[in-house]
Motif scaffolding. Structure first.
Motif, PDB file in Angstrom:
ATOM      1  N   ALA A  42       0.831  -1.206   0.000  1.00  0.00           N
ATOM      2  CA  ALA A  42       0.000   0.000   0.000  1.00  0.00           C
ATOM      3  C   ALA A  42       0.860   1.249   0.000  1.00  0.00           C
ATOM      4  CB  ALA A  42      -0.927  -0.016   1.221  1.00  0.00           C
ATOM      5  N   SER A  43       1.976   1.223   0.735  1.00  0.00           N
ATOM      6  CA  SER A  43       2.865   2.369   0.786  1.00  0.00           C
ATOM      7  C   SER A  43       3.504   2.631  -0.572  1.00  0.00           C
ATOM      8  CB  SER A  43       3.956   2.134   1.841  1.00  0.00           C
ATOM      9  OG  SER A  43       4.824   3.242   1.921  1.00  0.00           O
ATOM     10  N   VAL A  44       4.008   1.570  -1.214  1.00  0.00           N
ATOM     11  CA  VAL A  44       4.608   1.715  -2.547  1.00  0.00           C
ATOM     12  C   VAL A  44       3.574   2.229  -3.538  1.00  0.00           C
ATOM     13  CG1 VAL A  44       5.532   0.416  -4.508  1.00  0.00           C
ATOM     14  CG2 VAL A  44       6.418   0.001  -2.209  1.00  0.00           C
ATOM     15  N   ASN A  45       2.372   1.685  -3.470  1.00  0.00           N
ATOM     16  CA  ASN A  45       1.301   2.070  -4.394  1.00  0.00           C
ATOM     17  C   ASN A  45       0.967   3.550  -4.253  1.00  0.00           C
ATOM     18  OD1 ASN A  45      -0.875   2.122  -6.102  1.00  0.00           O
ATOM     19  ND2 ASN A  45      -2.030   0.531  -5.051  1.00  0.00           N
ATOM     20  N   ALA A  46       0.750   3.999  -3.023  1.00  0.00           N
ATOM     21  CA  ALA A  46       0.396   5.401  -2.784  1.00  0.00           C
ATOM     22  C   ALA A  46       1.534   6.337  -3.186  1.00  0.00           C
ATOM     23  CB  ALA A  46       0.034   5.605  -1.314  1.00  0.00           C
ATOM     24  N   GLN A  47       2.768   5.972  -2.823  1.00  0.00           N
ATOM     25  CA  GLN A  47       3.918   6.822  -3.132  1.00  0.00           C
ATOM     26  C   GLN A  47       4.171   6.889  -4.637  1.00  0.00           C
ATOM     27  OE1 GLN A  47       5.778   9.499  -1.762  1.00  0.00           O
ATOM     28  NE2 GLN A  47       6.007   8.071  -0.053  1.00  0.00           N
ATOM     29  N   HIS A  48       4.024   5.768  -5.293  1.00  0.00           N
ATOM     30  CA  HIS A  48       4.230   5.693  -6.740  1.00  0.00           C
ATOM     31  C   HIS A  48       3.253   6.602  -7.481  1.00  0.00           C
ATOM     32  CE1 HIS A  48       3.750   3.569 -10.705  1.00  0.00           C
ATOM     33  NE2 HIS A  48       5.059   3.669 -10.645  1.00  0.00           N
ATOM     34  N   THR A  49       1.999   6.563  -7.074  1.00  0.00           N
ATOM     35  CA  THR A  49       0.988   7.418  -7.703  1.00  0.00           C
ATOM     36  C   THR A  49       1.246   8.885  -7.390  1.00  0.00           C
ATOM     37  OG1 THR A  49      -0.630   5.630  -7.504  1.00  0.00           O
ATOM     38  CG2 THR A  49      -1.484   7.830  -7.949  1.00  0.00           C
ATOM     39  N   ALA A  50       1.647   9.186  -6.159  1.00  0.00           N
ATOM     40  CA  ALA A  50       1.917  10.571  -5.771  1.00  0.00           C
ATOM     41  C   ALA A  50       3.042  11.175  -6.604  1.00  0.00           C
ATOM     42  CB  ALA A  50       2.273  10.634  -4.285  1.00  0.00           C
ATOM     43  N   VAL A  51       4.079  10.375  -6.885  1.00  0.00           N
ATOM     44  CA  VAL A  51       5.260  10.886  -7.587  1.00  0.00           C
ATOM     45  C   VAL A  51       5.024  10.966  -9.090  1.00  0.00           C
ATOM     46  CG1 VAL A  51       7.695  10.439  -8.120  1.00  0.00           C
ATOM     47  CG2 VAL A  51       6.840  10.084  -5.786  1.00  0.00           C
ATOM     48  N   TYR A  52       4.417   9.932  -9.677  1.00  0.00           N
ATOM     49  CA  TYR A  52       4.379   9.831 -11.138  1.00  0.00           C
ATOM     50  C   TYR A  52       2.999  10.040 -11.764  1.00  0.00           C
ATOM     51  CZ  TYR A  52       9.182   8.128 -11.148  1.00  0.00           C
ATOM     52  OH  TYR A  52      10.547   8.025 -11.017  1.00  0.00           O
ATOM     53  N   PHE A  53       1.957  10.002 -10.971  1.00  0.00           N
ATOM     54  CA  PHE A  53       0.609  10.147 -11.521  1.00  0.00           C
ATOM     55  C   PHE A  53      -0.192  11.142 -10.693  1.00  0.00           C
ATOM     56  CE2 PHE A  53       2.166   5.959 -12.682  1.00  0.00           C
ATOM     57  CZ  PHE A  53       1.888   5.903 -14.045  1.00  0.00           C
ATOM     58  N   GLN A  54       0.357  12.324 -10.535  1.00  0.00           N
ATOM     59  CA  GLN A  54      -0.287  13.345  -9.720  1.00  0.00           C
ATOM     60  C   GLN A  54      -1.657  13.699 -10.297  1.00  0.00           C
ATOM     61  OE1 GLN A  54       2.315  16.673  -8.904  1.00  0.00           O
ATOM     62  NE2 GLN A  54       4.112  15.343  -8.735  1.00  0.00           N
ATOM     63  N   GLY A  55      -2.620  13.820  -9.415  1.00  0.00           N
ATOM     64  CA  GLY A  55      -3.988  14.076  -9.839  1.00  0.00           C
ATOM     65  C   GLY A  55      -4.798  12.818 -10.061  1.00  0.00           C
ATOM     66  N   HIS A  56      -4.160  11.653  -9.902  1.00  0.00           N
ATOM     67  CA  HIS A  56      -4.859  10.378 -10.113  1.00  0.00           C
ATOM     68  C   HIS A  56      -4.692   9.460  -8.904  1.00  0.00           C
ATOM     69  CE1 HIS A  56      -5.570  11.232 -14.431  1.00  0.00           C
ATOM     70  NE2 HIS A  56      -4.375  11.799 -14.387  1.00  0.00           N
ATOM     71  N   GLN A  57      -4.531  10.053  -7.730  1.00  0.00           N
ATOM     72  CA  GLN A  57      -4.346   9.268  -6.518  1.00  0.00           C
ATOM     73  C   GLN A  57      -5.603   8.471  -6.191  1.00  0.00           C
ATOM     74  OE1 GLN A  57      -2.524   7.391  -4.454  1.00  0.00           O
ATOM     75  NE2 GLN A  57      -1.219   9.172  -3.968  1.00  0.00           N
ATOM     76  N   HIS A  58      -5.411   7.251  -5.674  1.00  0.00           N
ATOM     77  CA  HIS A  58      -6.524   6.384  -5.292  1.00  0.00           C
ATOM     78  C   HIS A  58      -6.651   6.324  -3.774  1.00  0.00           C
ATOM     79  CE1 HIS A  58      -5.202   4.585  -9.279  1.00  0.00           C
ATOM     80  NE2 HIS A  58      -6.434   4.991  -9.512  1.00  0.00           N
ATOM     81  N   ALA A  59      -7.858   6.053  -3.313  1.00  0.00           N
ATOM     82  CA  ALA A  59      -8.091   5.962  -1.868  1.00  0.00           C
ATOM     83  C   ALA A  59      -7.650   4.615  -1.307  1.00  0.00           C
ATOM     84  CB  ALA A  59      -9.576   6.181  -1.569  1.00  0.00           C
ATOM     85  N   PHE A  60      -7.619   3.584  -2.151  1.00  0.00           N
ATOM     86  CA  PHE A  60      -7.394   2.218  -1.656  1.00  0.00           C
ATOM     87  C   PHE A  60      -6.130   2.057  -0.814  1.00  0.00           C
ATOM     88  CE2 PHE A  60      -5.712  -2.112  -2.290  1.00  0.00           C
ATOM     89  CZ  PHE A  60      -6.703  -2.826  -1.646  1.00  0.00           C
ATOM     90  N   PRO A  61      -4.945   2.494  -1.284  1.00  0.00           N
ATOM     91  CA  PRO A  61      -3.749   2.280  -0.454  1.00  0.00           C
ATOM     92  C   PRO A  61      -3.814   2.995   0.888  1.00  0.00           C
ATOM     93  CG  PRO A  61      -3.254   3.695  -2.337  1.00  0.00           C
ATOM     94  CD  PRO A  61      -4.610   3.130  -2.578  1.00  0.00           C
ATOM     95  N   PHE A  62      -4.477   4.149   0.940  1.00  0.00           N
ATOM     96  CA  PHE A  62      -4.615   4.852   2.212  1.00  0.00           C
ATOM     97  C   PHE A  62      -5.568   4.111   3.144  1.00  0.00           C
ATOM     98  CE2 PHE A  62      -3.252   8.055  -0.810  1.00  0.00           C
ATOM     99  CZ  PHE A  62      -2.257   8.715  -0.120  1.00  0.00           C
ATOM    100  N   LEU A  63      -6.598   3.497   2.563  1.00  0.00           N
ATOM    101  CA  LEU A  63      -7.506   2.692   3.378  1.00  0.00           C
ATOM    102  C   LEU A  63      -6.798   1.474   3.938  1.00  0.00           C
ATOM    103  CD1 LEU A  63     -10.749   2.833   1.169  1.00  0.00           C
ATOM    104  CD2 LEU A  63     -10.298   4.062   3.307  1.00  0.00           C
ATOM    105  N   VAL A  64      -5.903   0.882   3.157  1.00  0.00           N
ATOM    106  CA  VAL A  64      -5.143  -0.275   3.635  1.00  0.00           C
ATOM    107  C   VAL A  64      -4.224   0.129   4.781  1.00  0.00           C
ATOM    108  CG1 VAL A  64      -3.385  -1.973   3.027  1.00  0.00           C
ATOM    109  CG2 VAL A  64      -5.272  -1.525   1.458  1.00  0.00           C
ATOM    110  N   LEU A  65      -3.433   1.199   4.573  1.00  0.00           N
ATOM    111  CA  LEU A  65      -2.531   1.658   5.631  1.00  0.00           C
ATOM    112  C   LEU A  65      -3.302   2.089   6.876  1.00  0.00           C
ATOM    113  CD1 LEU A  65       0.035   3.747   3.538  1.00  0.00           C
ATOM    114  CD2 LEU A  65       0.523   1.643   4.804  1.00  0.00           C
ATOM    115  N   GLY A  66      -4.370   2.873   6.655  1.00  0.00           N
ATOM    116  CA  GLY A  66      -5.185   3.312   7.787  1.00  0.00           C
ATOM    117  C   GLY A  66      -5.863   2.158   8.488  1.00  0.00           C
TER     118      GLY A  66
END
Length: 348
Positions: A296-320
């Motif tokens: 979940a951490s890799v997924n969220a970080q990867h989207t934040a760095v390379y796909f800005q504006g397309h972040q998903h809620a799923f990895p944050f729900l997993v971490l949370g």
């Protein structure tokens, strides 16, 4: 004759019971556990990463894919990759690129000129290993089927991270420091109350996340991070990892490191998709990894760095979810957690 002369020698059961009371017993158990852990650690990473093989690569197809030559090219690609390409048909290139930005597909095959030419649009940031496999395979198949293939990378990796591993490394650092920090709190700050323990775990998570992001971005310049978002993802990873150990320490006491190491390191990191993209991992690991904190951490970080504006809620729900579950379990059974201190009576 003395009474001692008639004493019976200790039985095997008595000798075993006495041995288990010595300092040698836990040391022997640790030797066996560490040896097994070493083998499992090497095995889990080798199984996942040593020979990445395409298993199910979602790709978009637009254009003249129904023409005979275009169909022959796609069939040849399927054969070359052992039927691991999962084709999704889109009406337009724009729709396919939107799907790529949403990380629903890893590549776009634009079949043109009635199948005589094809443009392969890759997203290196979606997975360097997947992009490399497709970039090597598609032109070779094109030569065999008479299709001229042009390869482009629409979303390349940053210059400081040519193999796409930096995000895996910073997430790995957050996971390991997260539970090592909780171990150190248990050893050196045993008298913390349960609430204080959660607060100090949150404190080192916030500071540790800031330190990782600042080092990688400001000091080394390896990644150009969206700083606040990346910092908070790292902090949430640190906190979740720390509370997972705290939960297991509450449930299993001194053996808490075993389930923590198994969940976060043996299973979580190899299946995170950070070092090897999920489509190249053994199928069960690719699915399991998305539900564990490292993935979940890799997924969220990867989207934040390379796909800005397309972040998903799923990895944050997993971490949370892991953080919340760990906090709840710890709080319910906090009386079982090693350490703590008695409340001093108030004096009137």
């Amino acid at each position: 004759m003395s009474h001692d002369a008639h004493a019976q020698p200790p039985t095997r059961g008595q000798r075993w019971s006495e041995f288990r009371q010595t300092a040698w017993w836990p040391a022997l158990v640790l030797v066996l556990i560490l040896a097994a852990a070493a083998g499992l650690f090497a095995g889990s990473y080798t199984y996942s990463m040593a020979d990445p093989t395409p298993r199910s690569i979602p790709t978009a197809v637009v254009g003249s894919y129904e023409q005979a030559r275009g169909q022959a090219f796609l069939d040849g690609l399927e054969k070359a990759l052992n039927a691991s390409v999962k084709v999704h048909v889109y009406d337009s290139v724009a729709g396919a690129r939107q799907a790529m930005d949403e990380q629903e597909v890893f590549a776009i095959f634009d079949i043109r000129d009635d199948g005589r030419t094809a443009v392969l649009d890759l997203s290196g940031a979606s997975g360097a290993s997947v992009a490399e496999v497709l970039a090597d395979t598609a032109p070779a198949v094109g030569k065999e089927t008479g299709v001229e293939v042009t390869v482009r990378d629409l979303n390349p990796l940053q210059e400081g991270d040519p193999r796409g591993l930096a995000i895996f490394y910073i997430s790995l650092a957050a996971v390991i420091v997260g539970f090592v920090g909780a171990i150190q709190l248990s050893v050196h700050a045993r008298s913390l109350t349960p609430f204080e323990r959660i607060l100090f775990t949150l404190a080192y998570a916030l500071l540790g996340g800031f330190a990782i992001a600042a080092t990688v971005d400001w000091l080394l310049g390896a990644l150009d991070l969206p700083f606040v978002e990346s910092w908070l993802i790292l902090a949430l990873t640190l906190f979740a990892s720390g509370m997972v150990f705290t939960m297991f320490n509450t449930l299993f006491g001194r053996w808490a490191m075993l389930p923590t190491w198994g969940l976060m390191i043996l299973l979580g990191n190899p299946s995170s998709g950070g070092a090897v993209s999920w489509p190249l991992l053994p199928s069960p690991l690719g699915e399991i990894g998305k539900w564990l904190p490292p993935g979940a951490s890799v997924n969220a970080q990867h989207t934040a760095v390379y796909f800005q504006g397309h972040q998903h809620a799923f990895p944050f729900l997993v971490l949370g979810g892991w953080a919340l579950l760990s906090c709840v379990v710890f709080w319910i059974w906090r009386h079982r957690h090693p350490g703590g201190r008695e409340r001093r009576p108030t004096h009137t």
